[in-house]
Design an enzyme around this catalytic site. Structure first.
Site, PDB file in Angstrom:
ATOM      1  N   ARG A   1       0.473  -1.340  -0.034  1.00 30.64           N
ATOM      2  CA  ARG A   1       0.008   0.032   0.226  1.00 30.64           C
ATOM      3  C   ARG A   1       1.394   1.175   0.062  1.00 30.64           C
ATOM      4  NH1 ARG A   1      -2.452  -4.274   1.621  1.00 30.64           N
ATOM      5  NH2 ARG A   1      -0.932  -4.664   2.873  1.00 30.64           N
ATOM      6  N   THR A   2       1.394   1.185   0.729  1.00 22.06           N
ATOM      7  CA  THR A   2       2.518   2.582   1.402  1.00 22.06           C
ATOM      8  C   THR A   2       3.303   2.909  -0.470  1.00 22.06           C
ATOM      9  OG1 THR A   2       2.640   2.348   2.940  1.00 22.06           O
ATOM     10  CG2 THR A   2       4.558   3.764   2.660  1.00 22.06           C
TER      11      THR A   2
ATOM     12  N   HIS B   1       5.881   6.289  11.325  1.00 14.62           N
ATOM     13  CA  HIS B   1       5.268   5.873   9.704  1.00 14.62           C
ATOM     14  C   HIS B   1       4.218   6.878   9.918  1.00 14.62           C
ATOM     15  CE1 HIS B   1       3.930   4.031   6.344  1.00 14.62           C
ATOM     16  NE2 HIS B   1       3.614   3.500   6.224  1.00 14.62           N
TER      17      HIS B   1
ATOM     18  N   ARG C   1      11.951   3.567   2.537  1.00 10.08           N
ATOM     19  CA  ARG C   1      11.508   2.508   3.621  1.00 10.08           C
ATOM     20  C   ARG C   1      12.638   2.380   4.280  1.00 10.08           C
ATOM     21  NH1 ARG C   1       6.353  -1.146   4.198  1.00 10.08           N
ATOM     22  NH2 ARG C   1       4.955   0.896   4.491  1.00 10.08           N
TER      23      ARG C   1
ATOM     24  N   LYS D   1      26.004  -4.134  -4.646  1.00  7.05           N
ATOM     25  CA  LYS D   1      27.611  -4.737  -4.305  1.00  7.05           C
ATOM     26  C   LYS D   1      27.959  -3.421  -3.790  1.00  7.05           C
ATOM     27  CE  LYS D   1      26.850  -3.886  -9.273  1.00  7.05           C
ATOM     28  NZ  LYS D   1      26.701  -2.564 -10.150  1.00  7.05           N
TER      29      LYS D   1
HETATM   30  N1  ASP Z   1       1.990  -1.631   6.303  1.00  6.59           N
HETATM   31  C1  ASP Z   1       2.358  -1.163   7.495  1.00  6.59           C
HETATM   32  C2  ASP Z   1       4.041  -0.826   7.923  1.00  6.59           C
HETATM   33  O1  ASP Z   1       4.959  -0.399   6.821  1.00  6.59           O
HETATM   34  C3  ASP Z   1       1.879  -2.326   8.737  1.00  6.59           C
HETATM   35  C4  ASP Z   1       2.281  -3.467   8.510  1.00  6.59           C
HETATM   36  O2  ASP Z   1       3.859  -3.582   8.150  1.00  6.59           O
HETATM   37  O3  ASP Z   1       2.027  -4.045   9.372  1.00  6.59           O
HETATM   38  O4  ASP Z   1       4.657  -0.732   9.066  1.00  6.59           O
END
Ligand code: ASP
Length: 325
Positions: free
Chosen positions: A63-64, A140, A112, A91
């Site tokens: 989703r993100t 987050h 991320r 590398k």
């Molecule tokens: N998608 C959310 C996160 O990246 C929640 C999860 O992964 O549990 O933190």
């Protein structure tokens, strides 16, 4: 149609929940809802024509990642298709050098990373804003903003609500950001923290919200099980999964992980548990769910988690537009 960006975000990185005040949040919610109405009426936006975003995802995401990319595209911008796997990261390139590289091609980066400290390493070398899309078990913040939009849109208010944060509150970054964002900016009635033993909300997060709880007279109760009385008291049940990947492999059988498996029955949200819930309340989950949230409530109108992920697109549009416009 022209949209009003949230001026305080212009050119800024989005790192943590604490950087947002109530004025910013209200303005972001208004902007996200205006963009939602615009897009859902079939219209398009070209505000970020010619602007480029690069996502740097060192950890899995559905989703993100996709909603940030869709948000940029729906604003008329472009997205560089950078994949950590298959890149010079394999590398041995440092995070800083990878950030310097992609930063030189982009107007905004979305990061991320499994390590909390990666965000600070990235912002220390990037010339352009960096969106924190999850730094290990840290924060987050864009999820917390979309969660707040969801509560506001679904319940018509955030002030005065009672919310339960449920599950792995120790390693779950979404609940760290959400607790900070809500307690700092809204007059909540009560917060329940429902976690199996060993997976409670970290003390540093509790310390960060302590002053707001006192000042706003927000009640806080920490428990290990989701009782019918708690379910009945809540306007929002916010479930989270066990963050298995954040426990070292050697500790896979470690106490907190085993405790989570054992405690699942005590925190599971299903049809039977919702029997004591109010008629007007919502169940949220940042997703992915594993087995702490039953599919048997998916068609219940109070199950808001699929609508919640959609709000994510519009909140990320509001953020990118405000940062870049
Ligand atoms: N998608 C959310 C996160 O990246 C929640 C999860 O992964 O549990 O933190």
């Amino acid at each position: 149609m022209s949209f009003t960006p949230v001026a305080s975000l212009k050119g800024k990185s989005v790192c943590a929940a604490s950087q947002f005040d109530r004025t910013d949040i209200d303005a972001l919610i208004e902007l996200a809802r205006a963009m939602k109405a615009h897009i859902e009426s079939g219209q398009t936006i070209h505000a970020l024509d010619g602007r480029v975003m690069t996502p740097l995802f060192y950890e899995d995401s559905s989703r993100t990642l996709s909603s940030f990319c869709a948000a940029m595209l729906r604003l008329g911008g472009q997205v560089v298709n950078f994949k950590v796997e298959g890149s010079s990261v394999n590398k041995g390139e440092t995070l800083e050098d990878t950030v310097r590289t992609l930063d030189s091609y982009s107007d905004v980066l979305v990061l991320r990373h499994p390590k909390v400290e990666a965000l600070a390493q990235a912002t220390s070398v990037a010339q352009h804003p960096v969106m924190n899309a999850g730094n290990g078990s840290g924060e987050h913040p864009t999820q917390a903003l979309l969660d707040t939009l969801t509560i506001s849109a679904e319940l018509g208010r955030v002030d005065g609500i009672t919310i339960a944060l449920i599950g792995d509150l120790k390693m779950g970054r979404t609940v760290h950001s959400l607790l900070k964002l809500l307690t700092h900016n809204f007059s909540l009635a009560k917060v329940y923290l429902v976690a199996p033993a060993g997976l409670e909300m970290p003390q540093e997060v509790l310390d960060a919200v302590a002053a707001d709880l006192t000042q706003k007279h927000i009640a806080l109760e920490q428990v290990h099980a989701l009782s019918p009385a708690i379910v009945a008291d809540c306007d929002v049940l916010y479930a989270t999964r066990l963050q298995k990947e954040r426990f070292p492999a050697a500790a896979a059988g470690a106490d907190p992980v085993a405790a989570f498996q054992k405690a699942k029955e005590d925190i599971l949200i299903n049809k039977a548990r919702l029997e004591s819930a109010k008629e007007k309340m919502i169940v949220m989950h940042p997703l992915p769910r594993v087995d702490e949230l039953s599919t048997d409530i998916d068609s219940d109108p109070r199950a808001a988690y699929f609508r919640q992920m959609k709000y994510g697109l519009f909140m990320r549009m509001a953020i990118l537009y405000s940062v870049l416009a």
